[in-house]
Write a protein that holds these residues in place. Sequence first.
Motif, mmCIF file in Angstrom:
data_model
loop_
_atom_site.group_PDB
_atom_site.id
_atom_site.type_symbol
_atom_site.label_atom_id
_atom_site.label_comp_id
_atom_site.label_asym_id
_atom_site.label_seq_id
_atom_site.Cartn_x
_atom_site.Cartn_y
_atom_site.Cartn_z
ATOM 1 N N LEU A 96 0.836 -1.206 0.000
ATOM 2 C CA LEU A 96 0.000 0.000 0.000
ATOM 3 C C LEU A 96 0.865 1.249 0.000
ATOM 4 O O LEU A 96 0.569 2.228 -0.690
ATOM 5 C CB LEU A 96 -0.922 0.003 1.218
ATOM 6 C CG LEU A 96 -2.152 -0.905 1.143
ATOM 7 C CD1 LEU A 96 -2.815 -0.997 2.508
ATOM 8 C CD2 LEU A 96 -3.133 -0.397 0.114
ATOM 9 N N GLU A 97 1.930 1.218 0.779
ATOM 10 C CA GLU A 97 2.827 2.372 0.851
ATOM 11 C C GLU A 97 3.519 2.619 -0.488
ATOM 12 O O GLU A 97 3.772 3.767 -0.864
ATOM 13 C CB GLU A 97 3.856 2.163 1.959
ATOM 14 C CG GLU A 97 3.245 2.213 3.365
ATOM 15 C CD GLU A 97 4.231 1.829 4.448
ATOM 16 O OE1 GLU A 97 5.288 1.251 4.115
ATOM 17 O OE2 GLU A 97 3.949 2.086 5.635
ATOM 18 N N GLY A 99 2.111 1.884 -3.331
ATOM 19 C CA GLY A 99 1.067 2.372 -4.224
ATOM 20 C C GLY A 99 0.611 1.368 -5.261
ATOM 21 O O GLY A 99 0.183 1.745 -6.353
ATOM 22 N N SER A 126 -9.215 -0.768 -7.118
ATOM 23 C CA SER A 126 -8.230 -1.434 -6.267
ATOM 24 C C SER A 126 -8.773 -2.802 -5.874
ATOM 25 O O SER A 126 -9.947 -2.929 -5.532
ATOM 26 C CB SER A 126 -7.961 -0.612 -5.010
ATOM 27 O OG SER A 126 -7.389 0.643 -5.349
ATOM 28 N N THR A 133 -6.170 -8.288 4.005
ATOM 29 C CA THR A 133 -6.476 -6.963 4.549
ATOM 30 C C THR A 133 -7.102 -7.063 5.937
ATOM 31 O O THR A 133 -6.910 -6.183 6.772
ATOM 32 C CB THR A 133 -7.409 -6.174 3.617
ATOM 33 O OG1 THR A 133 -8.594 -6.944 3.355
ATOM 34 C CG2 THR A 133 -6.729 -5.845 2.301
ATOM 35 N N TYR A 193 -13.420 9.902 -0.271
ATOM 36 C CA TYR A 193 -12.037 10.119 -0.698
ATOM 37 C C TYR A 193 -11.647 11.591 -0.558
ATOM 38 O O TYR A 193 -10.542 11.920 -0.126
ATOM 39 C CB TYR A 193 -11.842 9.690 -2.147
ATOM 40 C CG TYR A 193 -12.097 8.227 -2.438
ATOM 41 C CD1 TYR A 193 -12.165 7.284 -1.412
ATOM 42 C CD2 TYR A 193 -12.284 7.783 -3.743
ATOM 43 C CE1 TYR A 193 -12.398 5.949 -1.678
ATOM 44 C CE2 TYR A 193 -12.517 6.443 -4.023
ATOM 45 C CZ TYR A 193 -12.578 5.529 -2.995
ATOM 46 O OH TYR A 193 -12.811 4.216 -3.273
ATOM 47 N N VAL A 198 -7.734 10.760 0.279
ATOM 48 C CA VAL A 198 -7.151 9.484 -0.149
ATOM 49 C C VAL A 198 -7.626 9.208 -1.572
ATOM 50 O O VAL A 198 -8.461 9.939 -2.124
ATOM 51 C CB VAL A 198 -7.564 8.331 0.790
ATOM 52 C CG1 VAL A 198 -7.040 8.587 2.198
ATOM 53 C CG2 VAL A 198 -9.081 8.161 0.801
ATOM 54 N N SER A 200 -8.221 5.663 -2.717
ATOM 55 C CA SER A 200 -8.809 4.343 -2.887
ATOM 56 C C SER A 200 -9.602 3.951 -1.650
ATOM 57 O O SER A 200 -9.422 4.534 -0.573
ATOM 58 C CB SER A 200 -7.729 3.294 -3.160
ATOM 59 O OG SER A 200 -6.941 3.086 -2.002
ATOM 60 N N GLU A 203 -7.432 2.680 1.316
ATOM 61 C CA GLU A 203 -6.801 3.791 2.037
ATOM 62 C C GLU A 203 -7.818 4.465 2.948
ATOM 63 O O GLU A 203 -7.503 4.848 4.082
ATOM 64 C CB GLU A 203 -6.253 4.814 1.049
ATOM 65 C CG GLU A 203 -5.025 4.385 0.294
ATOM 66 C CD GLU A 203 -4.548 5.472 -0.645
ATOM 67 O OE1 GLU A 203 -3.627 6.213 -0.271
ATOM 68 O OE2 GLU A 203 -5.114 5.593 -1.757
ATOM 69 N N HIS A 207 -7.653 4.680 7.018
ATOM 70 C CA HIS A 207 -7.726 5.995 7.659
ATOM 71 C C HIS A 207 -8.790 5.981 8.756
ATOM 72 O O HIS A 207 -8.564 6.483 9.872
ATOM 73 C CB HIS A 207 -8.070 7.044 6.600
ATOM 74 C CG HIS A 207 -7.837 8.450 7.042
ATOM 75 N ND1 HIS A 207 -6.669 9.125 6.784
ATOM 76 C CD2 HIS A 207 -8.620 9.317 7.737
ATOM 77 C CE1 HIS A 207 -6.751 10.348 7.288
ATOM 78 N NE2 HIS A 207 -7.920 10.484 7.871
#
Length: 227
Positions: A96-97, A99, A126, A133, A193, A198, A200, A203, A207
């Motif tokens: 995820l970091e 991308g 995504s 997850t 979003y 964000v 996606s 994300e 959050h």
Amino acid sequence: MEKIRVLIADDHALVRESLARLLRQEEDMECVGEAEDGEAAIKLVEKLSPDIAIIDVAMPKIDGIEAAREIKKVSQSTRILVISGYDYARYVLACLEVGVDGYVLKKNLPASGFVDAIRMVHNGESVFDQEATGKLFRRLGKSACQDKDSYSGLSNRELEILSSAAEGMSNKEIANKLCISESTVATHFVNIYRKLKVESRIEAVIHAIKGGLIAIDNLHMNKDSES
């Protein structure tokens, strides 16, 4: 018909051959290249600029995560779908970091699911495995922020939608659950979003979990512990 151009990177020849054979059966897809390690994958992406790069997370020379990071630099138009035999939270978070556009587990993905994942990623969605997850969400939930004020911009409906997304529901399933249209669900996601800054749904879910807005214990997810 313009085909989705796919590159396959996996250190197992049998896996590469199987995936390439599967792609040849689809009228809207073609395999434009194969790589047996991360270094070769980066070079091929730079040369071929495929639409989708299928990257195994564990490869020699350069692992899949670092390969994905470099691929993002050499071909910004190439979307990345990571395939993995590991459901470790740290792998998902690292991807995820970087991308990447998807993270799917080999053991959970039938042939039809694999080609569907490619189409979804190609269409800008995504695709992340729910089992993988789920472990990440639970880990993040243990250290969730208790000060919700800084995350209070979301409406109750938006939080309902995010909670459903955290359970792995599609837009259609969320729409059926909440008795609204799919287009309304999509509009809510656009607003979510924007509010959370964000790009996606995963994300956005992360959050909300970090902000303590989603109670992990209330979600219907696989609760196996991480190995």
